[in-house]
Design a protein around this motif. Structure first.
Motif, mmCIF file in Angstrom:
data_model
loop_
_atom_site.group_PDB
_atom_site.id
_atom_site.type_symbol
_atom_site.label_atom_id
_atom_site.label_comp_id
_atom_site.label_asym_id
_atom_site.label_seq_id
_atom_site.Cartn_x
_atom_site.Cartn_y
_atom_site.Cartn_z
ATOM 1 N N ASN A 162 29.521 7.591 52.620
ATOM 2 C CA ASN A 162 29.967 6.664 51.587
ATOM 3 C C ASN A 162 29.475 5.251 51.899
ATOM 4 O O ASN A 162 29.397 4.839 53.055
ATOM 5 C CB ASN A 162 31.490 6.653 51.508
ATOM 6 C CG ASN A 162 32.043 8.000 51.103
ATOM 7 O OD1 ASN A 162 31.988 8.379 49.949
ATOM 8 N ND2 ASN A 162 32.580 8.735 52.073
ATOM 9 N N TYR A 163 29.167 4.527 50.839
ATOM 10 C CA TYR A 163 28.640 3.174 50.953
ATOM 11 C C TYR A 163 29.486 2.249 50.089
ATOM 12 O O TYR A 163 30.011 2.650 49.042
ATOM 13 C CB TYR A 163 27.183 3.152 50.476
ATOM 14 C CG TYR A 163 26.636 1.767 50.212
ATOM 15 C CD1 TYR A 163 26.082 0.999 51.240
ATOM 16 C CD2 TYR A 163 26.663 1.225 48.925
ATOM 17 C CE1 TYR A 163 25.584 -0.264 50.997
ATOM 18 C CE2 TYR A 163 26.159 -0.047 48.675
ATOM 19 C CZ TYR A 163 25.628 -0.790 49.714
ATOM 20 O OH TYR A 163 25.140 -2.044 49.468
ATOM 21 N N LYS B 94 30.781 9.963 41.686
ATOM 22 C CA LYS B 94 30.338 9.381 42.940
ATOM 23 C C LYS B 94 30.399 7.859 42.966
ATOM 24 O O LYS B 94 30.375 7.256 44.041
ATOM 25 C CB LYS B 94 28.905 9.830 43.241
ATOM 26 C CG LYS B 94 28.764 11.333 43.444
ATOM 27 C CD LYS B 94 27.342 11.693 43.799
ATOM 28 C CE LYS B 94 27.197 13.191 44.035
ATOM 29 N NZ LYS B 94 27.966 13.619 45.216
ATOM 30 N N PHE C 18 27.194 9.035 48.620
ATOM 31 C CA PHE C 18 25.884 9.675 48.668
ATOM 32 C C PHE C 18 26.020 11.180 48.904
ATOM 33 O O PHE C 18 25.221 11.971 48.426
ATOM 34 C CB PHE C 18 25.038 9.051 49.780
ATOM 35 C CG PHE C 18 24.532 7.678 49.450
ATOM 36 C CD1 PHE C 18 23.431 7.499 48.635
ATOM 37 C CD2 PHE C 18 25.174 6.561 49.940
ATOM 38 C CE1 PHE C 18 22.964 6.236 48.322
ATOM 39 C CE2 PHE C 18 24.720 5.287 49.639
ATOM 40 C CZ PHE C 18 23.609 5.122 48.825
ATOM 41 N N TYR D 60 29.804 3.923 46.549
ATOM 42 C CA TYR D 60 29.040 5.078 46.084
ATOM 43 C C TYR D 60 29.072 6.165 47.154
ATOM 44 O O TYR D 60 28.885 5.894 48.345
ATOM 45 C CB TYR D 60 27.590 4.698 45.791
ATOM 46 C CG TYR D 60 26.813 5.809 45.121
ATOM 47 C CD1 TYR D 60 26.957 6.061 43.761
ATOM 48 C CD2 TYR D 60 25.946 6.609 45.853
ATOM 49 C CE1 TYR D 60 26.255 7.081 43.139
ATOM 50 C CE2 TYR D 60 25.234 7.636 45.245
ATOM 51 C CZ TYR D 60 25.408 7.868 43.891
ATOM 52 O OH TYR D 60 24.720 8.889 43.278
#
Length: 833
Positions: free
Chosen positions: A552-553, A484, A547, A545
């Motif tokens: 997505n971040y 991730k 989640f 990342y």
């Protein structure tokens, strides 16, 4: 991450298995399922923007923004993607029209050479172009860097998709780009025979035709593709003096490709293209008049009255002008390139070799009115460039992947400038003497300002040469310590060298080089040879990342540089009317960029909402500064202290019910000068002998008794940037059958809004462009076999708006404008065979 979706995710259909291969990192066809997450098929790039019968908002669009094939929602870069079909349906056939779909993109052009593409308010100085600096927004076509911003004015030809990347991109792309990149990918040669045709007709005698033909020359080994486009349109501005329509369109583009599949792991594609524009263009004309610091007798109203002059209309949206110089904006652009991809198993080695040329042959009326002030203003130019990029992209299946590359760029520019003053120049550009003034506005009848012969025929011939060399090593590493988490640092080592020659020879009306002080103050002979060279190191790091599968971040920090430059449009003068050599070069920009992004899909992937927040600071910002000589019409470059832009972008697409797609995209951009203490003053503070208290400071050295001023505009907004910008729209289709042909009837709407923006480097109450909203409609029929016929209506409510405003030289107070297109309508028919 922010992905402006305008007609992408809102209209993306999940492709059926085996439909069409998506591009692999090497360009060698790959299995779509291997490129998309969760075993889903990536959408064929050619179909981006099509409205199909399948679910719309959940499609996986494959892009190559990081020089490898990835789905757009997985790329931790703020970017937008528009496909070829969407370009056609929305009428976005060049970069200028893309701004109605992309809130964070700005494009301003008074003619092809004097154009600027900005992202989030950054990229190029607002105003006249100077060849001695580079664009902060790079334009790439099939991986080839186009150094001339004029290429952005040409029509898109046989386009598969356009990726607009926001923020610094120097660790992935050949040429360093500190504000963003426009990455254009054309359709590739096919080993199955296919043909496409598109014809459009509309009001203002608009015609546009496009074609492409592709197929095998040697089965499974050699394929070719040829394509072209033609666009013509009558002008929208009527010249009452020359009795002709101006600001017309006249574009021709031709492109050829040949693909050699030399081995299963090796392909080579050869490209050649030629583009020509020859419109009756480009005119700016009377918009309004504002007061300056000049004596009233030296401002526009009194000067025009002295000649008994009045413009054909004081309402700019009557679209009437009387400029008295023949207009021309002819340019030729073309070149050849070779793209080779060699898959070595562990990764793919890519080579991009290209040569390009640009020839520019203009004629302008730089006094903007029907009086012979400046009778000739032209800078014909010939440019050529050579680029070579080598890049290795590793296989993407492991926990670590990387891209490393080297880039070389060499450019030469030769320009032959010509400016000639007419019999009205003395009155407009010279001081009439000391008061009291007589009835003719002059202290005496023999004052220089009242003697047309003083400046009539004054001529400057400029020979300008430029050599630009750039070389770089760059790389990007992506490390996935878990499934991730993704950590991606990048680095770039860059070298730039610029060498120039500027020689201006000035003669009076008799051909003599012996000039008076008044004449030298308007057109000064100059000769100088500026140089610049610099090494720099830049880099970035992104942490992404996941989640959840569809949440997505990412967070990015980038430290980058925009190369320094040299002044190639003439230098300002000192008190003795000699060029100030200290300003012949400018320092690089230093960029610190921060960004946070969140991208999501939900509601069974029928909804996509992406958010990006950014903060960018630039030290030694490169700005166009007005030359304080009264008659010189081009500015020079200077470092303007520090600027900052920050904002938030929200992009969303929804498919609430079958065959209905909605999108809403917005950008809030707060772009300001943090520190600019010696900026050129706005019109209302210009032209006086004393400065406004606390705002401007006089400096000696301008002939004719007019002292130049500088103003502290720290805290003021950057030009050309709307604080609020939106694009929004919908399309609804009804499955039907017409004449035995199954498909769907559809109705579509695309709207956009931009709040007001400053149209002058130093904000002025006279040069704010008011906010405006545009609405476009279309109604048509299309099917999955490539047939599409629709009627369109653009600027449906005939909104009156300016694309930009500018000032007349000499602090007269005249403000000239360039209006946007009026209401247009027509019909488009396209087919694929």
């Amino acid at each position: 991450m922010s992905i402006t979706l305008a007609f992408i995710l809102a209209q993306a259909a999940v492709a059926p298995a085996g439909d069409q291969p998506v591009p692999s990192p090497s360009g060698v066809p790959a299995d779509p399922a291997s490129q998309a997450p969760d075993g889903q098929n990536g959408e064929p790039a050619d179909e981006i923007g099509r409205l199909g019968p399948a679910q719309q908002a959940g499609g996986d669009i494959v892009v190559t923004a990081r020089r490898r094939a990835e789905t757009v929602q997985d790329v931790p870069i703020a970017m937008s993607v528009i496909g070829g079909t969407a370009l056609a349906e929305t009428g976005a056939y060049n970069v200028n029209r893309l701004t109605q779909l992309q809130p964070s993109l700005q494009f301003y052009s008074t003619n092809p050479r004097n154009s600027a593409a900005n992202v989030r308010g950054l990229g190029a100085p607002f105003g006249l172009t100077n060849d001695g600096i580079e664009q902060g927004v790079g334009i790439y076509v099939d991986q080839v860097y186009y150094s001339r911003i004029a290429s952005a004015t040409f029509d898109f030809t046989d386009t598969e998709r356009i990726e607009i990347l926001r923020g610094p991109q120097g660790t992935l792309y050949g040429k360093n780009t500190t504000a963003g990149a426009i990455n254009i990918t054309t359709r590739k040669p096919s080993f199955e025979t296919e043909a496409r045709a598109e014809v459009t007709g509309g009001n203002y005698e608009f015609f546009q035709g496009k074609f492409s033909l592709s197929g095998p020359l040697v089965d499974d080994v050699v394929a070719a593709r040829v394509s072209g486009s033609l666009t013509t349109r009558r002008g929208t501005i009527y010249n009452t003096l020359q009795r002709e329509w101006q600001n017309s369109q006249d574009n021709i583009s031709l492109r050829g490709q040949m693909l050699f599949q030399a081995a299963p792991n090796l392909d080579v594609t050869l490209y050649a293209d030629y583009n020509r524009q020859n419109p009756n263009c480009c005119v700016q004309y009377y918009a309004r008049v504002g007061a300056t610091q000049r004596p009233l007798s030296r401002q526009y109203a009194a000067l025009a009255a002295a000649f008994g002059y009045a413009p054909p209309s004081t309402d700019p949206f009557d679209r009437r002008t009387d400029v008295d110089t023949d207009l021309q904006a002819k340019q030729e652009l073309g070149g050849a390139s070779a793209l080779a991809n060699w898959n070595l198993g562990a990764g793919t080695l890519t080579s991009v070799t290209a040569w390009r040329f640009w020839h520019w042959n203009p004629s302008n009326d730089r006094d903007f009115i029907g009086l012979p002030i400046t009778t000739v203003s032209a800078n014909p130019s010939q440019q050529s460039q050579f680029t070579q990029e080598l890049r290795f992209a590793s296989d993407t299946k492991g926990a670590v992947d990387y891209t490393v590359g080297a880039f070389y760029f060499y450019q030469t520019v030769d320009t032959q400038g010509l400016q000639v003053q007419g019999p009205a120049a003395s009155r407009f550009l010279l001081n009439p003497g000391n008061p009291p003034f007589g009835p003719n506005g002059c202290a005496t009848a023999t004052a220089a300002a009242c003697n047309p012969a003083v400046l009539n025929g004054l001529t400057s011939r400029n020979e300008i040469g430029f050599k630009n060399t750039s070389a770089a090593l760059f790389g990007k590493l992506t490390w996935r310590p878990t499934e991730k988490l993704e950590i991606a640092p990048g680095i770039r080592i860059n070298y730039d060298k610029k060498e120039g020659d500027y020689v201006a020879t000035v003669t009076d009306g008799s051909g003599s080089t012996t000039l008076t002080n008044d004449q030298r103050g308007v057109l000064a002979p100059q000769s100088y040879s500026p140089e610049f060279d610099n090494w720099n190191i830049s880099g970035d790091i992104t942490v992404a990342y996941e989640f959840a599968p569809d949440i997505n971040y990412y967070a990015t920090y980038a430290h980058s540089y925009k190369s320094g430059g040299i002044n190639l449009s003439g230098l300002p003068l000192d008190g003795a009317n000699n060029p100030i050599l200290a300003v012949q070069s400018i320092d690089p920009e230093t960029v610190n960029h921060f960004e946070l992004g969140l991208k999501t899909q939900f509601w069974d992937r029928r909804a996509t909402v992406n958010i990006a927040a950014f903060w960018t600071e630039i030290d030694d910002y490169q700005a166009t500064v007005n030359n304080q000589q009264v008659g010189v019409l081009r500015g020079y470059l200077a470092n303007a202290g520090k600027v900052r832009t920050r904002g938030v972008e929200v992009d969303s697409a929804f498919r609430p019910v079958e065959n209905l797609n909605l999108y809403v995209n917005g950008a809030y951009t707060d772009a300001k000068y943090v520190r600019f203490v010696d900026a050129p003053c706005p019109p209302e503070l210009s032209g006086g002998t004393t400065a406004a208290a606390g705002q401007a400071a006089s400096a000696p050295g301008t002939p004719g008794g007019i002292s130049p001023q500088s103003c502290d505009i720290s805290g003021q907004v950057l030009p050309g940037v709307s604080k609020w910008a939106f694009s929004y729209g919908a399309e609804y289709g009804i499955p039907t059958e017409i004449g035995g042909v199954s498909g769907q009837v559809y109705i579509g709407y695309d709207g956009s809004y931009r709040s007001r923006f400053s149209s002058n480097p130093s904000p002025s109450r006279y040069t704010w462009v008011n906010g405006y909203a545009l609405s476009n409609f279309r109604l048509g029929f299309k099917n999955d076999d490539g047939l599409n016929v629709f009627a369109w209506l653009r600027n449906a409510f005939d909104e009156d708006y300016f694309e930009l405003l500018a000032t007349q030289s000499g602090s007269t107070g005249l403000i000239v404008g360039q209006p946007g297109d009026p209401r247009t309508y027509g019909i488009t028919l396209s087919a694929r065979f």
